[in-house]
Write a protein that holds these residues in place. Sequence first.
Motif, PDB file in Angstrom:
ATOM      1  N   LEU A 197      85.822   2.594-106.220  1.00 29.30           N
ATOM      2  CA  LEU A 197      85.892   3.207-107.547  1.00 29.30           C
ATOM      3  C   LEU A 197      84.494   3.485-108.097  1.00 29.30           C
ATOM      4  CD1 LEU A 197      88.829   1.193-109.131  1.00 29.30           C
ATOM      5  CD2 LEU A 197      88.845   3.585-108.379  1.00 29.30           C
ATOM      6  N   ASN A 198      83.697   4.091-107.288  1.00 34.74           N
ATOM      7  CA  ASN A 198      82.335   4.451-107.687  1.00 34.74           C
ATOM      8  C   ASN A 198      82.064   5.882-107.224  1.00 34.74           C
ATOM      9  OD1 ASN A 198      79.669   4.709-108.321  1.00 34.74           O
ATOM     10  ND2 ASN A 198      78.949   2.998-107.092  1.00 34.74           N
ATOM     11  N   PRO A 199      82.382   6.864-108.056  1.00 29.76           N
ATOM     12  CA  PRO A 199      82.220   8.259-107.650  1.00 29.76           C
ATOM     13  C   PRO A 199      80.780   8.627-107.357  1.00 29.76           C
ATOM     14  CG  PRO A 199      82.543   8.107-110.019  1.00 29.76           C
ATOM     15  CD  PRO A 199      82.796   6.734-109.462  1.00 29.76           C
ATOM     16  N   LYS A 200      79.851   7.887-107.953  1.00 23.75           N
ATOM     17  CA  LYS A 200      78.443   8.192-107.701  1.00 23.75           C
ATOM     18  C   LYS A 200      78.073   7.880-106.252  1.00 23.75           C
ATOM     19  CE  LYS A 200      76.785   7.989-112.417  1.00 23.75           C
ATOM     20  NZ  LYS A 200      75.732   7.556-113.342  1.00 23.75           N
ATOM     21  N   VAL A 222      83.152  12.523 -97.633  1.00 21.98           N
ATOM     22  CA  VAL A 222      82.039  13.461 -97.576  1.00 21.98           C
ATOM     23  C   VAL A 222      82.119  14.307 -96.307  1.00 21.98           C
ATOM     24  CG1 VAL A 222      79.533  13.674 -97.390  1.00 21.98           C
ATOM     25  CG2 VAL A 222      80.533  12.039 -99.003  1.00 21.98           C
ATOM     26  N   ALA A 223      82.421  13.677 -95.170  1.00 20.64           N
ATOM     27  CA  ALA A 223      82.476  14.398 -93.898  1.00 20.64           C
ATOM     28  C   ALA A 223      83.564  15.463 -93.906  1.00 20.64           C
ATOM     29  CB  ALA A 223      82.713  13.418 -92.750  1.00 20.64           C
ATOM     30  N   LEU A 224      84.668  15.199 -94.592  1.00 21.62           N
ATOM     31  CA  LEU A 224      85.770  16.150 -94.649  1.00 21.62           C
ATOM     32  C   LEU A 224      85.565  17.218 -95.712  1.00 21.62           C
ATOM     33  CD1 LEU A 224      88.776  13.676 -94.229  1.00 21.62           C
ATOM     34  CD2 LEU A 224      87.865  15.269 -92.529  1.00 21.62           C
ATOM     35  N   GLY A 225      84.503  17.069 -96.508  1.00 23.71           N
ATOM     36  CA  GLY A 225      84.212  18.074 -97.520  1.00 23.71           C
ATOM     37  C   GLY A 225      84.859  17.817 -98.862  1.00 23.71           C
ATOM     38  N   PHE A 238      76.212   9.941-101.157  1.00 26.19           N
ATOM     39  CA  PHE A 238      76.358  10.254 -99.739  1.00 26.19           C
ATOM     40  C   PHE A 238      76.290  11.756 -99.481  1.00 26.19           C
ATOM     41  CE2 PHE A 238      78.197   5.921 -99.121  1.00 26.19           C
ATOM     42  CZ  PHE A 238      77.325   5.536 -98.107  1.00 26.19           C
ATOM     43  N   LEU A 239      76.707  12.552-100.471  1.00 21.87           N
ATOM     44  CA  LEU A 239      76.566  13.997-100.322  1.00 21.87           C
ATOM     45  C   LEU A 239      75.096  14.388-100.183  1.00 21.87           C
ATOM     46  CD1 LEU A 239      79.144  15.547-102.834  1.00 21.87           C
ATOM     47  CD2 LEU A 239      79.033  15.912-100.368  1.00 21.87           C
ATOM     48  N   ALA A 240      74.237  13.674-100.890  1.00 21.66           N
ATOM     49  CA  ALA A 240      72.805  13.966-100.801  1.00 21.66           C
ATOM     50  C   ALA A 240      72.151  13.234 -99.633  1.00 21.66           C
ATOM     51  CB  ALA A 240      72.118  13.564-102.112  1.00 21.66           C
ATOM     52  N   PHE A 241      72.706  12.077 -99.265  1.00 19.82           N
ATOM     53  CA  PHE A 241      72.099  11.212 -98.255  1.00 19.82           C
ATOM     54  C   PHE A 241      72.441  11.639 -96.828  1.00 19.82           C
ATOM     55  CE2 PHE A 241      72.393   7.341 -95.593  1.00 19.82           C
ATOM     56  CZ  PHE A 241      71.087   6.900 -95.673  1.00 19.82           C
ATOM     57  N   LEU A 242      73.732  11.838 -96.556  1.00 16.61           N
ATOM     58  CA  LEU A 242      74.169  12.100 -95.190  1.00 16.61           C
ATOM     59  C   LEU A 242      73.575  13.369 -94.570  1.00 16.61           C
ATOM     60  CD1 LEU A 242      77.929  11.017 -95.140  1.00 16.61           C
ATOM     61  CD2 LEU A 242      75.936   9.781 -94.320  1.00 16.61           C
ATOM     62  N   PRO A 243      73.524  14.471 -95.300  1.00 15.35           N
ATOM     63  CA  PRO A 243      73.004  15.695 -94.671  1.00 15.35           C
ATOM     64  C   PRO A 243      71.577  15.559 -94.135  1.00 15.35           C
ATOM     65  CG  PRO A 243      74.151  16.237 -96.694  1.00 15.35           C
ATOM     66  CD  PRO A 243      74.021  14.748 -96.661  1.00 15.35           C
ATOM     67  N   GLN A 244      70.821  14.610 -94.671  1.00 17.55           N
ATOM     68  CA  GLN A 244      69.453  14.433 -94.200  1.00 17.55           C
ATOM     69  C   GLN A 244      69.405  13.953 -92.753  1.00 17.55           C
ATOM     70  OE1 GLN A 244      67.277  15.487 -96.444  1.00 17.55           O
ATOM     71  NE2 GLN A 244      68.986  15.720 -97.881  1.00 17.55           N
TER      72      GLN A 244
END
Length: 206
Positions: A122-125, A57-60, A130-136
């Motif tokens: 192996l859990n893409p969700k 997520v951090a690397l985009g 984390f895409l929704a969680f981390l930016p907060q």
Amino acid sequence: MQFSLWLALLGAGTLISFTPGAGAINTMSNALNSGFRRSIWGILGQQAALIIHILIVALGVGVLVASSPVAFTVIRYAGAAYLVYLGIRQFMSKPQVDEGAESLGTESAWSMFRRGMWVNLLNPKAIVFFLAFLPQFIRLDQPLIGQYVIVAVTVIVIDILVMWFFFAATARSFHRFTRDARGQRVLNRVFGVLFVAVGGLLAFIH
């Protein structure tokens, strides 16, 4: 990171860790089969996967995975298949003690670590989450690396404590069922069904 923001991260991370899922099931299964202390190896494997998810997520890269239906679907079904495989293996596994005896499994630490890592990896969700969680909890006007390190360390420590001292410790209450072959067989089938159920949810719920 501001202390108030860190407290919010602490609360959110705790709630997330207490949410039952494949990691919790894997931890309880390890605790039953290999003992409370040795279950830490599977938990550490799960944390290794968590670090990878955060890095993605951090690397985009997480954005690319989340926005690519093909990549997301391939990883989703691979993760579901792996959980189903674990479930079937657990369901079909034979008791490791003779009737009336009591013993723990001898699975290696590396095997538990590797399985724990793949269960979470192996859990893409998780990536989408984390895409929704981390930016907060990330402020773009502040150094990013330090913030990601704080988030990662906080989430990992919380998850280790919850997995080990709640889910693995909870499994201790089932130890009386592992004193004979019949009890082990019942628990193997229960956890096998749970693994398959989580795999099914991962595959069919969008």
